[in-house]
Design a protein around this motif. Sequence first.
Motif, PDB file in Angstrom:
ATOM      1  N   PRO A 131       0.756  -1.262   0.000  1.00 13.75           N
ATOM      2  CA  PRO A 131       0.000   0.000   0.000  1.00 13.75           C
ATOM      3  C   PRO A 131       0.788   1.314   0.000  1.00 13.75           C
ATOM      4  N   PRO A 132       1.885   1.476   0.756  1.00 11.01           N
ATOM      5  CA  PRO A 132       2.491   2.814   0.818  1.00 11.01           C
ATOM      6  C   PRO A 132       2.852   3.346  -0.569  1.00 11.01           C
ATOM      7  N   ASP A 133       2.411   4.561  -0.872  1.00  9.97           N
ATOM      8  CA  ASP A 133       2.606   5.106  -2.222  1.00  9.97           C
ATOM      9  C   ASP A 133       2.970   6.591  -2.186  1.00  9.97           C
ATOM     10  N   PRO A 134       4.182   6.927  -1.761  1.00 10.72           N
ATOM     11  CA  PRO A 134       4.612   8.329  -1.842  1.00 10.72           C
ATOM     12  C   PRO A 134       4.490   8.845  -3.270  1.00 10.72           C
ATOM     13  N   ALA A 150       7.550   7.094   5.345  1.00 10.46           N
ATOM     14  CA  ALA A 150       6.842   7.813   4.290  1.00 10.46           C
ATOM     15  C   ALA A 150       5.363   7.464   4.247  1.00 10.46           C
ATOM     16  N   GLY A 151       4.580   8.395   3.724  1.00 10.92           N
ATOM     17  CA  GLY A 151       3.144   8.203   3.591  1.00 10.92           C
ATOM     18  C   GLY A 151       2.748   8.066   2.141  1.00 10.92           C
ATOM     19  N   GLY A 152       1.761   8.864   1.726  1.00 11.54           N
ATOM     20  CA  GLY A 152       1.300   8.812   0.355  1.00 11.54           C
ATOM     21  C   GLY A 152      -0.183   9.055   0.240  1.00 11.54           C
ATOM     22  N   LEU A 153      -0.698   8.787  -0.946  1.00 10.60           N
ATOM     23  CA  LEU A 153      -2.087   9.112  -1.237  1.00 10.60           C
ATOM     24  C   LEU A 153      -3.076   8.131  -0.620  1.00 10.60           C
ATOM     25  N   MET A 251      -8.412  10.228  -0.557  1.00  8.47           N
ATOM     26  CA  MET A 251      -9.171  11.469  -0.470  1.00  8.47           C
ATOM     27  C   MET A 251      -8.181  12.629  -0.466  1.00  8.47           C
ATOM     28  N   GLU A 252      -8.090  13.305  -1.615  1.00  3.55           N
ATOM     29  CA  GLU A 252      -7.106  14.360  -1.824  1.00  3.55           C
ATOM     30  C   GLU A 252      -7.802  15.693  -2.046  1.00  3.55           C
ATOM     31  N   ARG A 327      -0.957  14.208  -8.879  1.00  2.00           N
ATOM     32  CA  ARG A 327       0.461  13.904  -8.724  1.00  2.00           C
ATOM     33  C   ARG A 327       1.353  14.900  -9.459  1.00  2.00           C
ATOM     34  N   ALA A 328       0.782  15.643 -10.411  1.00  2.00           N
ATOM     35  CA  ALA A 328       1.582  16.543 -11.250  1.00  2.00           C
ATOM     36  C   ALA A 328       1.726  17.944 -10.673  1.00  2.00           C
ATOM     37  N   VAL A 329       1.210  18.191  -9.479  1.00  2.00           N
ATOM     38  CA  VAL A 329       1.195  19.557  -8.949  1.00  2.00           C
ATOM     39  C   VAL A 329       2.598  20.152  -8.862  1.00  2.00           C
TER      40      VAL A 329
END
Length: 462
Positions: A131-134, A150-153, A251-252, A327-329
Amino acid sequence: MTDDGLLARLRAAVGEGAVLTDADVTSSYQRDMMPLAPYGSPLAVVLPGDAAAVQEVVRACAAAGVPIVPRGAGSGLSGAANAIDGCVVLVTTRMNEIVEIDADNRLAVVQPGVVNLDLRGAVEKHGLFYPPDPSSYDWCTIGGNLSTNAGGLCCVKYGVTTDSVLGLEVVLADGELLRTGRRTVKGVAGYDLTKLFIGSEGTLGVITQATLALRPLPQVPGTMVAAFGSVSAAGAAVSRIVREGIVPSLMEIMDASSISAVEEYLKTELGAGKGCAALLICQSDSGGEAARRELAAIEQVCVDTGAELAHTTYDIAEGQMLLKARRAVLMALEVYGAWLTDDVCVPRTRIADLISGCERVSKEVGLRIAVVGHAGDGNMHPTIVYDPTSESEFARAHQAFDDILAVGLSLGGTVTGEHGIGKIKRDWLEREIGPIGMRVHRTIKAALDPNNLFNPGSMFAM
């Protein structure tokens, strides 16, 4: 031991070609992606190929009194892997073997240099999921993820890196190899040493192997996007989704500055419309009717709290487009100048207050600040854009960075949700955890690394 003597011993440990001393080459290993953090010039960069080589490197440096700075791919954003003058930078990227995938027990054993996305792809072939997806998951390594926790989405549903770790192998300051944790689902024997090393940013030892817990491969996600005319309305939606017990897989949130930058960069419209102050993107990977119920409930909450547009799609390409935009920010903001991304986590009920605080800071320093983040867990990434050739703008960017941390703490938050303390937030760590917390940190460091061999000056000073 002289420098030449140490270099000879390092070459004997890892091989002639795995000890780099040319300044033109070692300069690329001096720092990570955080431009504000201090860094120095290493004596050498070493790239060991296995745990035994790491042990020899540690013993050699300990005998010479030369500090070691462990490093992965360099994708960090806190300066935690930044070199100090005269150190040895120990890079783990050559240790990139997936040692084992045990599908029956849903675990994988990997070396620290394995790239996050490569591991995901490998276990997916077994119907499993890591699961972890930085955001840098296509090039960051597992070792770096472990060192910074690390975290992620996907944290809102699956947690951060530590929630997927069963055990570690770590080389200690005396060169011994410590094995922590287990391969079983449950286990409470002794102190939880595994979690002690996760997030320690290379200050306690060098991680040489990890046993990771895997999950069943989730269903292809459905995606819901909602546009709000005010940040407060978006914040209210997040709070209500959480309160009603809905747990999406993602949730972003994106503020207006992030939305406009991405739309310009990707030459596409996100469907937010004119005057959109905040965009909420949610996904459910529960599959079938369960996903439809979750996304329908989330969409209804968004409408009830004032969303001017709410749309759910089960089209894979459309969902991927929305995630690509999120992801492109950072890349989108590079059009306007260099960026400096902050990392504060606040209670989910205070997300709107943090975004408003960042707007205030932006006006005060006269720089663009875009806010994007993981609304599901309150971890926000305010990103400051500045001209790196301007001393004035650089100074104002640094001031904005600190001001945002102060806003986060004032809202009951923390100065870092996933990037770590490193060499840029040392003073803020003490401000957050207080003198007793710092005393405990220093006591643990002194017990495991009495000569301050590993990453001295990172996280805190001894």
